[in-house]
Design a protein around this motif. Structure first.
Motif, PDB file in Angstrom:
ATOM      1  N   ILE A 281       0.825  -1.211   0.000  1.00 49.79           N
ATOM      2  CA  ILE A 281       0.000   0.000   0.000  1.00 49.79           C
ATOM      3  C   ILE A 281       0.858   1.259   0.000  1.00 49.79           C
ATOM      4  N   GLN A 282       2.182   1.116  -0.056  1.00 53.73           N
ATOM      5  CA  GLN A 282       3.068   2.280  -0.002  1.00 53.73           C
ATOM      6  C   GLN A 282       3.490   2.715  -1.402  1.00 53.73           C
ATOM      7  N   ARG A 283       3.773   4.007  -1.520  1.00 55.27           N
ATOM      8  CA  ARG A 283       4.154   4.576  -2.814  1.00 55.27           C
ATOM      9  C   ARG A 283       5.510   5.259  -2.774  1.00 55.27           C
ATOM     10  N   LEU A 284       6.127   5.298  -1.597  1.00 53.17           N
ATOM     11  CA  LEU A 284       7.471   5.841  -1.459  1.00 53.17           C
ATOM     12  C   LEU A 284       8.295   4.864  -0.636  1.00 53.17           C
ATOM     13  N   PHE A 285       9.589   4.772  -0.941  1.00 50.59           N
ATOM     14  CA  PHE A 285      10.455   3.820  -0.251  1.00 50.59           C
ATOM     15  C   PHE A 285      11.790   4.472   0.085  1.00 50.59           C
ATOM     16  N   GLY A 286      12.366   4.069   1.217  1.00 51.29           N
ATOM     17  CA  GLY A 286      13.551   4.723   1.732  1.00 51.29           C
ATOM     18  C   GLY A 286      13.134   5.901   2.591  1.00 51.29           C
ATOM     19  N   SER A 287      13.779   6.075   3.739  1.00 52.25           N
ATOM     20  CA  SER A 287      13.353   7.119   4.676  1.00 52.25           C
ATOM     21  C   SER A 287      13.440   8.508   4.091  1.00 52.25           C
ATOM     22  N   GLN A 288      14.388   8.746   3.176  1.00 50.42           N
ATOM     23  CA  GLN A 288      14.557  10.086   2.615  1.00 50.42           C
ATOM     24  C   GLN A 288      14.675  10.101   1.091  1.00 50.42           C
ATOM     25  N   ARG A 289      14.771   8.927   0.486  1.00 53.22           N
ATOM     26  CA  ARG A 289      15.141   8.915  -0.927  1.00 53.22           C
ATOM     27  C   ARG A 289      13.964   9.076  -1.867  1.00 53.22           C
ATOM     28  N   GLU A 376      -3.175  14.263   9.869  1.00 51.35           N
ATOM     29  CA  GLU A 376      -2.866  15.056   8.675  1.00 51.35           C
ATOM     30  C   GLU A 376      -1.788  14.387   7.827  1.00 51.35           C
ATOM     31  N   CYS A 377      -0.891  13.648   8.478  1.00 55.43           N
ATOM     32  CA  CYS A 377       0.143  12.892   7.750  1.00 55.43           C
ATOM     33  C   CYS A 377      -0.102  11.383   7.811  1.00 55.43           C
ATOM     34  N   HIS A 378      -0.865  10.941   8.821  1.00 58.35           N
ATOM     35  CA  HIS A 378      -1.089   9.512   9.045  1.00 58.35           C
ATOM     36  C   HIS A 378      -2.593   9.191   9.036  1.00 58.35           C
ATOM     37  N   PRO A 379      -3.267   9.360   7.897  1.00 53.23           N
ATOM     38  CA  PRO A 379      -4.707   9.069   7.865  1.00 53.23           C
ATOM     39  C   PRO A 379      -4.988   7.565   7.815  1.00 53.23           C
ATOM     40  N   ALA A 380      -6.143   7.182   8.363  1.00 52.25           N
ATOM     41  CA  ALA A 380      -6.606   5.795   8.262  1.00 52.25           C
ATOM     42  C   ALA A 380      -6.872   5.481   6.788  1.00 52.25           C
ATOM     43  N   PRO A 381      -6.892   4.203   6.383  1.00 54.71           N
ATOM     44  CA  PRO A 381      -6.824   3.012   7.233  1.00 54.71           C
ATOM     45  C   PRO A 381      -5.408   2.512   7.532  1.00 54.71           C
ATOM     46  N   TYR A 382      -4.411   2.972   6.750  1.00 54.56           N
ATOM     47  CA  TYR A 382      -3.055   2.462   6.953  1.00 54.56           C
ATOM     48  C   TYR A 382      -2.174   3.456   7.698  1.00 54.56           C
ATOM     49  N   TYR A 383      -2.702   4.644   7.930  1.00 53.99           N
ATOM     50  CA  TYR A 383      -2.028   5.654   8.729  1.00 53.99           C
ATOM     51  C   TYR A 383      -0.727   6.134   8.103  1.00 53.99           C
ATOM     52  N   THR A 384      -0.804   6.406   6.802  1.00 52.84           N
ATOM     53  CA  THR A 384       0.252   7.080   6.049  1.00 52.84           C
ATOM     54  C   THR A 384      -0.387   7.842   4.907  1.00 52.84           C
ATOM     55  N   ASP A 385       0.220   8.969   4.539  1.00 52.13           N
ATOM     56  CA  ASP A 385      -0.261   9.715   3.376  1.00 52.13           C
ATOM     57  C   ASP A 385       0.603   9.468   2.146  1.00 52.13           C
ATOM     58  N   ASN A 386       1.587   8.571   2.284  1.00 52.74           N
ATOM     59  CA  ASN A 386       2.487   8.238   1.182  1.00 52.74           C
ATOM     60  C   ASN A 386       3.191   9.476   0.624  1.00 52.74           C
ATOM     61  N   PRO A 417       3.887   4.110   7.666  1.00 51.45           N
ATOM     62  CA  PRO A 417       2.589   3.647   8.172  1.00 51.45           C
ATOM     63  C   PRO A 417       2.661   3.379   9.672  1.00 51.45           C
ATOM     64  N   LEU A 418       1.584   3.678  10.379  1.00 54.52           N
ATOM     65  CA  LEU A 418       1.541   3.430  11.819  1.00 54.52           C
ATOM     66  C   LEU A 418       0.851   2.109  12.170  1.00 54.52           C
ATOM     67  N   ARG A 419       0.345   1.402  11.183  1.00 59.37           N
ATOM     68  CA  ARG A 419      -0.258   0.098  11.474  1.00 59.37           C
ATOM     69  C   ARG A 419       0.795  -0.839  12.065  1.00 59.37           C
ATOM     70  N   GLY A 420       0.464  -1.447  13.199  1.00 61.47           N
ATOM     71  CA  GLY A 420       1.407  -2.348  13.850  1.00 61.47           C
ATOM     72  C   GLY A 420       2.562  -1.644  14.518  1.00 61.47           C
ATOM     73  N   ILE A 421       2.387  -0.358  14.870  1.00 62.21           N
ATOM     74  CA  ILE A 421       3.510   0.455  15.334  1.00 62.21           C
ATOM     75  C   ILE A 421       4.125  -0.063  16.635  1.00 62.21           C
ATOM     76  N   LYS A 422       3.341  -0.678  17.503  1.00 64.51           N
ATOM     77  CA  LYS A 422       3.913  -1.150  18.769  1.00 64.51           C
ATOM     78  C   LYS A 422       4.915  -2.282  18.562  1.00 64.51           C
ATOM     79  N   ASP A 423       4.874  -2.936  17.390  1.00 63.44           N
ATOM     80  CA  ASP A 423       5.809  -4.021  17.087  1.00 63.44           C
ATOM     81  C   ASP A 423       7.094  -3.546  16.427  1.00 63.44           C
ATOM     82  N   SER A 424       7.249  -2.226  16.261  1.00 60.00           N
ATOM     83  CA  SER A 424       8.377  -1.716  15.463  1.00 60.00           C
ATOM     84  C   SER A 424       9.236  -0.680  16.178  1.00 60.00           C
ATOM     85  N   PRO A 425       9.496  -0.823  17.490  1.00 61.04           N
ATOM     86  CA  PRO A 425      10.386   0.149  18.136  1.00 61.04           C
ATOM     87  C   PRO A 425      11.828  -0.091  17.718  1.00 61.04           C
ATOM     88  N   PRO A 426      12.714   0.901  17.917  1.00 70.17           N
ATOM     89  CA  PRO A 426      12.470   2.292  18.288  1.00 70.17           C
ATOM     90  C   PRO A 426      11.969   3.104  17.114  1.00 70.17           C
TER      91      PRO A 426
END
Length: 466
Positions: A281-289, A376-386, A417-426
């Motif tokens: 469901i993502q359209r961008l990859f890499g934290s900054q690229r 505004e940046c993390h809308p449902a259902p996947y909690y990312t605006d891509n 995406p914030l889905r499953g965020i508690k499983d992805s620290p830090p």
């Protein structure tokens, strides 16, 4: 003969000039800065091992002193909240405040005041790599042990170790959920998927293309620090690393590295290995690229990120040039099957089901969508605006060198995406935020939302439902 004699005299004169003290190498100017890594080592491998091994304890002590200065590193689990397979979720704000300052006081200050008075919490500054001047892939010890047990492949570096305590890292091994077979639940059978077991685990579940893609994702290929050359960082010649050495089971073990697309070294960002769950469901990859497809990201990792963005050194160390039309396609097809973990309190639109959620979680959802401005940046259902966003954190602190990392600015960062965020620290792109509470406090200051203590607690309760 005459011409030969003149050449001989000229060569002799040059040789004599080289012996004069005024032309000594010691007086040569410093080497100019360069974007390229040295291809030929300036010392023997044995000398490098001896020198860097001797310095390792000091390097790691310096990093641990920094972490202890910045954070409360205690093992303090949240009540009644766990990740996959029962691993505790760490609770509380771990970033330490300057003396005499509270979070409420900071929230009332302007960014300029915080910056000028040096009040920005050190735990909110960019986090350096365990050895920023050296960089490279570094793996948690539990992963090193498992891969050595399964494959006999040693991911230990003689120059440094991973730095963050295990209790702040994701559950290991993480479950695998497939978009194509949600009825199966976790298909990993509680195992770390490797070249030794991938076929037995997935034959009959995946199609042949997907199985081949998975094979490539668990196949070791040479990397900057893990290869056969004398400028590696392993004692023995190494077969390399796999995609799933960082993205374990298509998720993450929080292995770290440095971004390959920034120079000079001190401006390179530490990497928090993101989960591959939900890449479909993502359209961008890499934290900054801002790479536009999972195929682009897969190819980029092998060609560039594995070798610090230097194709010259990559050629020497054995770059694995993937074939775009088949190999990259197969790898991407498998990655696109990786699903988010179940979220039983969410409805089909990704919102809380009032019949299943607590009052605190429902209040937190309202804060998330309203005052906190998260949605505004993390809308449902996947909690990312891509998209990518620049939080302009440099408003809050003056540029400063910290353990070899120039803390100056972050720049635009992908909305994860914030889905499953508690499983992805830090959290955050460089692992500087150890808990969800840290993340809430960080964004409360950066966005200027001035949440109350109750609103912060409710917001965390909602995030734990995702």
């Amino acid at each position: 003969m005459k011409k030969w004699l003149m050449l001989w005299r000229s060569a002799t004169g040059l040789a004599l000039l080289c012996l004069l003290p005024s032309i000594s190498v010691a007086q040569a100017p410093d080497k100019p800065p360069t974007s390229y890594s040295p291809v030929v080592p300036s010392e023997t491998f044995e000398t490098t091992v001896q020198r860097m091994s001797a310095a390792k304890a000091e390097v790691m002590q310096r990093q641990m002193d920094l972490l202890k200065e910045r954070y409360d590193l205690s093992n303090t689990p949240a009540d009644g909240v766990t990740m996959a397979r029962g691993k505790a979720v760490q609770s509380g704000v771990r970033a330490k405040l300057p003396d005499g300052v509270t979070w409420e006081m900071l929230a009332e200050m302007s960014p300029a005041h915080i910056r000028n008075q040096g009040l920005w919490p050190k735990g909110f500054l960019p986090l350096p790599h365990p050895h920023h001047a050296e960089g490279g892939m570094v793996f948690p010890q539990f992963h090193i042990d498992e891969i050595k047990k399964q494959e006999g492949r040693d991911l230990t570096r003689f120059d440094l170790d991973y730095d963050l305590p295990d209790h702040f890292l994701p559950a290991y091994p993480p479950p695998i959920y497939l978009t194509t077979r949600p009825d199966l639940g976790d298909v990993s059978q509680g195992k770390v998927v490797t070249i030794d077991n991938y076929f037995d685990l997935f034959d009959g579940i995946l199609n042949p293309k997907q199985i081949e893609g998975l094979r490539l994702l668990v196949t070791p290929f040479p990397q900057q620090q893990f290869n056969q050359t004398h400028d590696r960082r392993t004692l023995k010649a190494s077969r390399g690393v796999t995609c799933f050495d960082c993205h374990v089971n298509g998720h993450t073990n929080s292995a770290t590295h440095l971004v390959g697309d920034i120079r000079p070294q001190q401006f390179r960002h530490r990497i928090d290995t993101p989960s591959l769950r939900g890449v479909n469901i993502q359209r961008l990859f890499g934290s900054q690229r801002a790479l536009k497809s999972i195929e682009d990201f897969t190819e980029f990792e092998q060609r560039a990120a594995y070798f610090d963005g230097d194709p010259v050194i990559a050629t020497k160390k054995g770059v694995n040039v993937l074939e775009r039309g088949s190999q990259v396609h197969f790898m991407a097809e498998f990655q696109a099957l990786l699903n988010f973990p179940p979220a039983p309190k969410l409805d089909v639109f990704g919102k809380l089901d009032p019949a299943k959620a607590t009052e605190a979680e429902l209040r937190g959802e309202k804060v998330f969508s309203g005052k906190a401005r998260c949605a505004e940046c993390h809308p449902a259902p996947y909690y990312t605006d891509n998209l990518m966003h620049d939080l302009k954190t440099e408003r809050f602190f003056k540029p400063q060198m910290v353990n070899g990392r120039m803390a100056a600015m972050d720049g635009p960062i992908k909305t994860f995406p914030l889905r499953g965020i508690k499983d992805s620290p830090p959290y955050l792109h460089d692992e500087r935020l150890l808990t969800l509470e840290d993340t809430v406090e960080f964004h409360n200051l950066v966005l200027g939302t001035k949440l109350t203590a109750q609103e912060k607690a409710d917001l965390v309760a909602f995030l734990l439902c995702l």
